[in-house]
Structure formats: C-alpha cells, structure tokens
Design a protein around this motif. Structure first.
Motif, short mmCIF file in Angstrom:
data_model
loop_
_atom_site.label_atom_id
_atom_site.label_comp_id
_atom_site.label_asym_id
_atom_site.label_seq_id
_atom_site.Cartn_x
_atom_site.Cartn_y
_atom_site.Cartn_z
N ASP A 358 0.83 -1.21 0.00
CA ASP A 358 0.00 0.00 0.00
C ASP A 358 0.86 1.26 0.00
O ASP A 358 0.66 2.17 -0.81
N ARG A 359 1.85 1.31 0.87
CA ARG A 359 2.68 2.52 1.02
C ARG A 359 3.45 2.84 -0.25
O ARG A 359 3.58 4.00 -0.64
N GLU A 360 3.95 1.80 -0.94
CA GLU A 360 4.76 2.02 -2.13
C GLU A 360 3.92 2.03 -3.41
O GLU A 360 4.47 2.07 -4.51
N ASN A 361 2.59 2.00 -3.27
CA ASN A 361 1.68 2.04 -4.42
C ASN A 361 1.96 0.92 -5.42
O ASN A 361 1.92 1.13 -6.64
N LEU A 362 2.22 -0.28 -4.91
CA LEU A 362 2.52 -1.42 -5.77
C LEU A 362 1.24 -2.16 -6.16
O LEU A 362 1.10 -3.37 -5.97
N PHE A 363 0.30 -1.42 -6.70
CA PHE A 363 -0.94 -2.03 -7.17
C PHE A 363 -1.55 -1.14 -8.26
O PHE A 363 -1.28 0.06 -8.32
N THR A 364 -2.36 -1.77 -9.09
CA THR A 364 -3.07 -1.09 -10.17
C THR A 364 -4.56 -1.31 -9.99
O THR A 364 -4.99 -2.42 -9.64
N VAL A 365 -5.36 -0.27 -10.22
CA VAL A 365 -6.81 -0.37 -10.10
C VAL A 365 -7.45 -0.05 -11.45
O VAL A 365 -7.08 0.95 -12.09
N LEU A 366 -8.37 -0.91 -11.88
CA LEU A 366 -9.17 -0.64 -13.07
C LEU A 366 -10.57 -0.21 -12.65
O LEU A 366 -11.02 -0.52 -11.54
N PHE A 367 -11.26 0.48 -13.55
CA PHE A 367 -12.55 1.08 -13.23
C PHE A 367 -13.61 0.70 -14.24
O PHE A 367 -13.31 0.17 -15.33
N SER A 368 -14.87 0.99 -13.88
CA SER A 368 -15.97 0.75 -14.82
C SER A 368 -15.86 1.66 -16.04
O SER A 368 -16.40 1.35 -17.09
N ASP A 369 -15.20 2.81 -15.91
CA ASP A 369 -14.85 3.63 -17.06
C ASP A 369 -13.58 3.03 -17.66
O ASP A 369 -12.51 3.09 -17.07
N LEU A 370 -13.71 2.44 -18.84
CA LEU A 370 -12.63 1.65 -19.41
C LEU A 370 -11.39 2.47 -19.74
O LEU A 370 -10.32 1.92 -19.98
N ALA A 373 -7.24 4.12 -15.34
CA ALA A 373 -6.46 3.16 -14.57
C ALA A 373 -5.63 3.93 -13.54
O ALA A 373 -5.10 5.01 -13.85
N TYR A 374 -5.54 3.38 -12.34
CA TYR A 374 -4.74 3.98 -11.26
C TYR A 374 -3.46 3.17 -11.15
O TYR A 374 -3.48 1.99 -10.83
N ILE A 375 -2.32 3.81 -11.44
CA ILE A 375 -1.04 3.11 -11.53
C ILE A 375 0.02 3.95 -10.84
O ILE A 375 0.10 5.17 -11.04
N ASP A 376 0.86 3.30 -10.03
CA ASP A 376 1.99 3.98 -9.38
C ASP A 376 1.54 5.20 -8.59
O ASP A 376 2.23 6.23 -8.55
N GLY A 377 0.37 5.12 -7.97
CA GLY A 377 -0.07 6.21 -7.11
C GLY A 377 -0.69 7.38 -7.83
O GLY A 377 -0.82 8.46 -7.25
N ALA A 378 -1.09 7.21 -9.09
CA ALA A 378 -1.70 8.31 -9.85
C ALA A 378 -2.78 7.74 -10.77
O ALA A 378 -2.71 6.59 -11.21
N LEU A 379 -3.78 8.57 -11.06
CA LEU A 379 -4.88 8.19 -11.93
C LEU A 379 -4.58 8.67 -13.35
O LEU A 379 -4.17 9.82 -13.56
N PHE A 380 -4.77 7.77 -14.33
CA PHE A 380 -4.50 8.10 -15.72
C PHE A 380 -5.73 7.82 -16.58
O PHE A 380 -6.51 6.90 -16.30
N ARG A 381 -5.87 8.61 -17.62
CA ARG A 381 -6.96 8.45 -18.57
C ARG A 381 -6.37 8.26 -19.97
O ARG A 381 -5.57 9.07 -20.43
N ASP A 382 -6.76 7.17 -20.61
CA ASP A 382 -6.33 6.89 -21.98
C ASP A 382 -7.39 7.44 -22.92
O ASP A 382 -8.46 6.86 -23.08
N GLU A 383 -7.09 8.59 -23.54
CA GLU A 383 -8.09 9.25 -24.38
C GLU A 383 -8.49 8.39 -25.56
O GLU A 383 -9.60 8.50 -26.07
N ALA A 384 -7.58 7.51 -26.02
CA ALA A 384 -7.91 6.66 -27.16
C ALA A 384 -8.98 5.63 -26.82
O ALA A 384 -9.63 5.08 -27.71
N LEU A 385 -9.15 5.34 -25.51
CA LEU A 385 -10.13 4.34 -25.11
C LEU A 385 -11.46 4.97 -24.72
O LEU A 385 -12.42 4.27 -24.45
N ALA A 386 -11.50 6.29 -24.67
CA ALA A 386 -12.74 6.97 -24.31
C ALA A 386 -13.66 7.06 -25.52
O ALA A 386 -13.23 7.00 -26.66
N GLY A 387 -14.94 7.17 -25.27
CA GLY A 387 -15.89 7.42 -26.34
C GLY A 387 -16.29 6.22 -27.16
O GLY A 387 -16.40 6.30 -28.38
N GLY A 388 -16.50 5.06 -26.52
CA GLY A 388 -17.10 3.95 -27.24
C GLY A 388 -16.18 2.81 -27.59
O GLY A 388 -16.61 1.83 -28.16
#
Length: 606
Positions: A358-370, A373-388
């Motif tokens: 937990d402390r070192e952010n050694l985990f990835t979280v996926l969401f219902s919004d495809l 993804a939460y990686i290395d302690g930060a939230l990222f958005r892949d614009e190519a995957l947005a919109g269908g």
C-alpha cells in the motif's frame, strides 16, 4: 565542514502537508541516526537556516554497515558517510540524500506526492525535446509488455505512437534551452545535468524548480500528450466504480532481487527472524499475480479473492491517493519487509508486506470507465479508449459460420479426411482462412498456432497465425486467457525461424492424429507438395514487405454484444467487472502485437 559538501542538482520534490518546525527537523535527524548502526558524531549539522525564500537543514555522519559482497557471518563491516539535505520553499519540500533514507513516518506526516501533471508542466514544457522515455503499460495482465524504455536524440521523430495511449510515462529526460532535465513523476525526483555544487547552489536551484511547480496550466510538450494523461482523483465521476485490483509483482520483484538499496522478506521462524529464500519469494509473487475483483456496496469498495467470494481488503479512494487497506491473504500472513542494507532483523522501520504494498503504491486499479487506470499512485486516462471503445472494435472481425459451431475440433474417426462440420477448426479451413494459398495445421505438440497461413500472391505477402477456441457466448475474460497467452507467446515465431522449419515440415507432412485416433486429415491442407510449401515459406520469410497477422478465432464472443456494452458505457452505464477484465485482456493482446510489428485480430460471432 559543510562548505566541503558538493552534490548534484538532483532531488526528490514533495508537496508539503504540514509546516515544518525546528522540533520536527530535530526529531527527523535523531531518527536518521537511530536507524543506522554505530553512527559517528555529526560531521556537520545545520537546522532551518534561511536563504532567500527558502530554509535548509542538513546533516552528515558516518555509520557501519555489512559489506554487501560478504556473507553475514564474515563479521566484516565498512564505514560509510551519508547525508540528508532538506529544503523548504513555499508549498514544496526538496530532499537531497545519499546513504540515508527519510523514515516513512516522517513522510506520512509532512510530505505528499506532487501531481504528475504539475511535474509535466514544469519539466516537459512545450519547447522540450524528449531524449529518453520510460513507459509503463496500463494493463494489469501478466501477459502484456509491462514496461519499455526509449532513447533517441529526438524521440518525437523516432517513435511511432500507434500504441502510445496505452502507456503511461514513468520517467523522462528532455533537452531544453536552459539544460537537460530528468523527471520521475511517480517518485517526485527531478534533476538537471550540471556540475556538482555546494549547499547554497542546491537551495537556489530547488527554489527555481519550486517556482516552476507552482505555475498553473503550463503548456506541455505535444509529444507526451500522445500517452495516457494524468488526472486528479477529485475528477473521478461519482458513478465510476473500481472493478479490479492487481498487485505489481514485477515492481515488488525488482525491489527484492534487482535494486542495490532493495528489500528482503522476513518472518518469524523457530530460531527468530528468518529471511525468505528466493524460491519462497518467487512462490509468493506467483500467488499475488491474479487480478482481484472489487465489489462496491454503499460506497464501500470491498476487494475479493480471485474466486470473487472471500473479502481480502478494502479500497479507499481519497482526494490525493487510493489506499489498499488491510490486505489479508494467507500467502502473505506473517510476512514483513525490511531494508536489505541492514543486518537481518535490525531494521527499526520494518513493516508488514501488506502495508508495504500500500505505502509504495505497488498495485493497479481498473474502473468501470474503461479509459481509466490507477497506476503507481496516480490516476490516468487513456483518451484513445474513451468514447465507445473504437480501438477495440476495429480489431474485431465477424464470421457467420461461428454461430453454428458446437465444438473446437469436432470428433475423430479412422479414415476421416476433414475436420467435423460445425467445429471452429472447420470454420478456419473453409471460410476464415480460405484466401491463404498455403494452410498448415500445427495443432498439438510444440505448436506455434492451430493453423498457419501463407499468402504469396498478395502484395504485400502475408504470414498468418490462427488460434481457434470454442465456447458458449460470454463477455467474460476467462474464456480468453489461454488463447491470448498462446497468441502472445508465439509472436516471436511469426518470422518462421529457419532452424525450426525442417522439424516443422516433417511434422506437417504427417496425417493428423488426436485422442489416440489416426485420421487421414492432411496437415498440409493447401499449398502443394512439401517441396513447394517449403519454397513458399522461404519466399515470405525473406520478403522485405511481409505482413504478419495473428487471429484469435472464437465462438464465445459476439461483436454485437461487445459493441452494445461499449456504447452503453459511453452513455454512462457501468459495464460488468468481467467485461472490464475482458476489455483489458484483449487490449493487452493488441498492444503486444503492435510492439512486435504484428497486426492482431479477433474473429468472432456477428
């Protein structure tokens, strides 16, 4: 002695959580001395001296540690010097260090992570030329390429960005008019290529970086915007829920086996504290590889075991980070983490493995919004995957015959000359691969694919691998793991390695045998004599413009169903966790194909 201190302009920058005081610095310096063995008197120490807009504190002393290349029972020690320089300026704190580490308790109270986009706007400015880039895949699939490093005088002119959006920048070096800068947003480390200098020069430089980090909305280089974009957790829509969490076992393995200032895993044994062997550590890492589903009820995000039943942790989404709390798995029970540089059992800052992850952010979280993804302690958005999800749909092809299939290979009988009607294998032969002028059945044994197709009459010539699977219609990832694994594993063989072809040709010249039954089904289904086929294989292998394609052919997926779920997701309807996992598994497959210069597809029901 402080006037003799010469250090590089390379430090770790943090957002200050609480104002530092003389007492806080004093307690920090005492803790630094307490966590090492036989510390000497301070070579020098300065507490919170004002310099311009900043204050700096620094301590330096020597201590004993074991010699890294000698066994512990050699009773040999070496004395090394370490220092820590703390610079406070406005809302930021910069840490310069060597040989000493800031205790995690101090970081928790006083130091917070600076947002990735802040570091981007400060370092990766619009006029920056990228020379080095380290990337991390957004996928949690162990089958996907995890990371890659790119280097060139100007990466924008040397790198194709066709798969860029599925990767996040972990670190980069850029050339600007005022110097060559490097940044690692995940850790807050920023440096500039310059001669070593004294404390005052370090304070001036840290002040300059702090000022850049304060600038709102700075223009970022267009090149880095091709990759997944960092966003604030506060921007996460209320209706979006976490669906899966995956432990970063590769990152944990790096800390265990690779980095010099790494860690070891320990537990209480019959004779006191004992270190886990490499074999035990490898087994533990393997047990942590599955993706764990998340069930959300009344705003509580409960992490379940990979069977989806047993609660094992809670995910807490805050304003600045996501916490993986109370991870409770039998495989990590009683396992703790300590620094490898210290003697076994003597690290005063030992923590449980669950807390360390937990402390070192050694985990990835996926969401219902495809796209998230939460990686290395930060939230990222892949614009190519947005919109269908158009990127996914573009790789899905349909074949009508797959709606009538009832098995993968069908049944077998002596004297049989063709695969059973209504089998996926028969669909490949009759319709899906019917344009190939060479078609070979490579099923069973050391197979590269179920079928290998060669097109010599097309321009460009083509090599195609077909991996066939049957299943009931489903939007679950479970039906795809084997197919995706097999497809990715054999991407390197699509060049038809010369040394392996003689044995392959001999096997293809036999008749097909399965379930102990020898049939008369030819493995060389099309293409002529063995000599003619060998000649055609050589022709495509050496063609400079050969196109390599890989197809997963499955009766368990419907393109229309996938399209409906993606369209609903674009309108705000949350897809099922199983579909999210399927989506990322397939995107990992397509991404792996791109990395190998291969065109990847899935052929499925309409």
């Amino acid at each position: 002695m402080i006037e003799h201190l010469e250090i590089g302009r390379s430090g770790y920058f943090y957002q200050r959580k609480r104002r530092l005081s003389n007492d806080a610095i004093d307690r920090l310096f005492r803790a630094l001395r307490a966590q090492v063995r036989q510390p000497s008197q301070n070579l020098f120490r300065v507490d919170r001296v004002a310099l311009g807009e900043a204050r700096y504190s620094v301590i330096c002393f020597s201590y004993e540690r074991d010699v890294s290349f000698l066994a512990a029972d050699a009773e040999a020690v070496e004395r090394v010097f370490g220092y820590v320089l703390i610079i406070e300026r406005g809302p930021h704190v910069a840490v310069f260090k060597s040989g000493l580490d800031i205790p995690s308790a101090f970081k928790t109270v006083f130091l917070g992570k600076i947002a990735n986009d802040r570091i981007e706007s400060a370092i990766a400015r619009h006029d920056a030329v990228f020379e080095k880039l380290r990337l991390r895949n957004m996928s949690i699939s162990p089958l996907a390429l995890r990371s890659k490093t790119l280097e060139a005088r100007d990466l924008e002119n040397a790198v194709a960005t066709s798969s860029a959006s599925r990767f996040i920048p972990q670190g980069y070096s850029v050339r600007r008019a005022d110097g060559v800068y490097s940044a690692t947003p995940t850790t807050g480390r920023i440096s500039v290529r310059a001669d070593r200098a004294g404390v005052e020069a370090a304070v001036v430089w840290a002040t300059e970086i702090s000022e850049l980090l304060e600038v709102e909305g700075g223009a970022v280089a267009g090149f880095i915007r091709n990759f997944a974009r960092p966003i604030e957790l506060t921007a996460l829509p209320a209706q979006v829920c976490p669906t899966f969490v995956g432990i970063d076992t590769m990152g944990l393995a790096d800390a265990l086996f690779t980095v010099d200032d790494g860690i070891r895993l320990i537990r209480e044994g019959e004779n006191g504290v004992e270190a886990l062997s490499q074999a035990d550590s490898e087994a533990l890492l393997a047990a942590l590889e599955p993706s764990f589903p998340i069930v959300t009820r009344r705003h509580v995000h409960e992490v379940r075991s990979d069977d989806g039943i047993t609660p094992i942790a809670t995910l807490r989404i805050g304003t600045t980070r996501i916490a993986l709390r109370a991870l409770d798995l039998p495989v990590i029970a009683g396992i703790s983490v300590e620094r490898r540089a210290l003697p076994l059992g003597e690290d005063a800052n030992t923590v449980s493995l669950a807390r360390y992850i937990d402390r070192e952010n050694l985990f990835t979280v996926l969401f219902s919004d495809l796209a998230l993804a939460y990686i290395d302690g930060a939230l990222f958005r892949d614009e190519a995957l947005a919109g269908g999800g158009a990127a996914l749909l573009a790789h899905l092809q349909v074949d009508q015959s797959l709606e009538q299939t009832t098995s993968e290979k069908g049944t077998f009988a002596p004297g049989q000359i063709a695969f059973t009607q209504d089998s996926v294998f028969r669909s490949v032969v009759d319709t899906i691969a019917n344009s190939e002028d060479v078609l070979l059945c490579d099923d069973l044994g050391d197979e590269w694919a179920d079928f290998i197709g060669i097109s010599t009459g097309t321009s460009p010539t083509m090599i195609s691998f077909y991996h066939a699977k049957h299943g009931n219609p489903s939007l679950s990832a479970s039906a795809f793991h084997d197919s995706v694994g097999q497809a990715i594993k054999n991407l390197g063989r699509m060049s038809l390695p010369t040394d392996m072809l003689p044995a392959k040709l001999a096997g293809w010249n036999d008749r097909y045998r399965n379930s102990g039954i020898q049939t008369e089904i030819a493995r060389m289904i099309r293409g002529g004599t063995p000599q003619e086929i060998a000649g055609k294989l050589d022709a495509v292998r050496f063609a400079p413009d050969v196109l390599q394609r890989v197809f997963i052919v499955t009766s368990s997926l419907s393109r229309a169903q996938v399209q409906d779920v993606l369209a609903a997701a674009a309108q705000g309807t949350t897809p099922s966790p199983h579909f999210v996992q399927l989506y990322w598994l397939l995107m990992s497959y397509f991404s792996a194909c791109v990395e190998m210069g291969v065109r990847g597809y899935v052929v499925c029901r309409p």
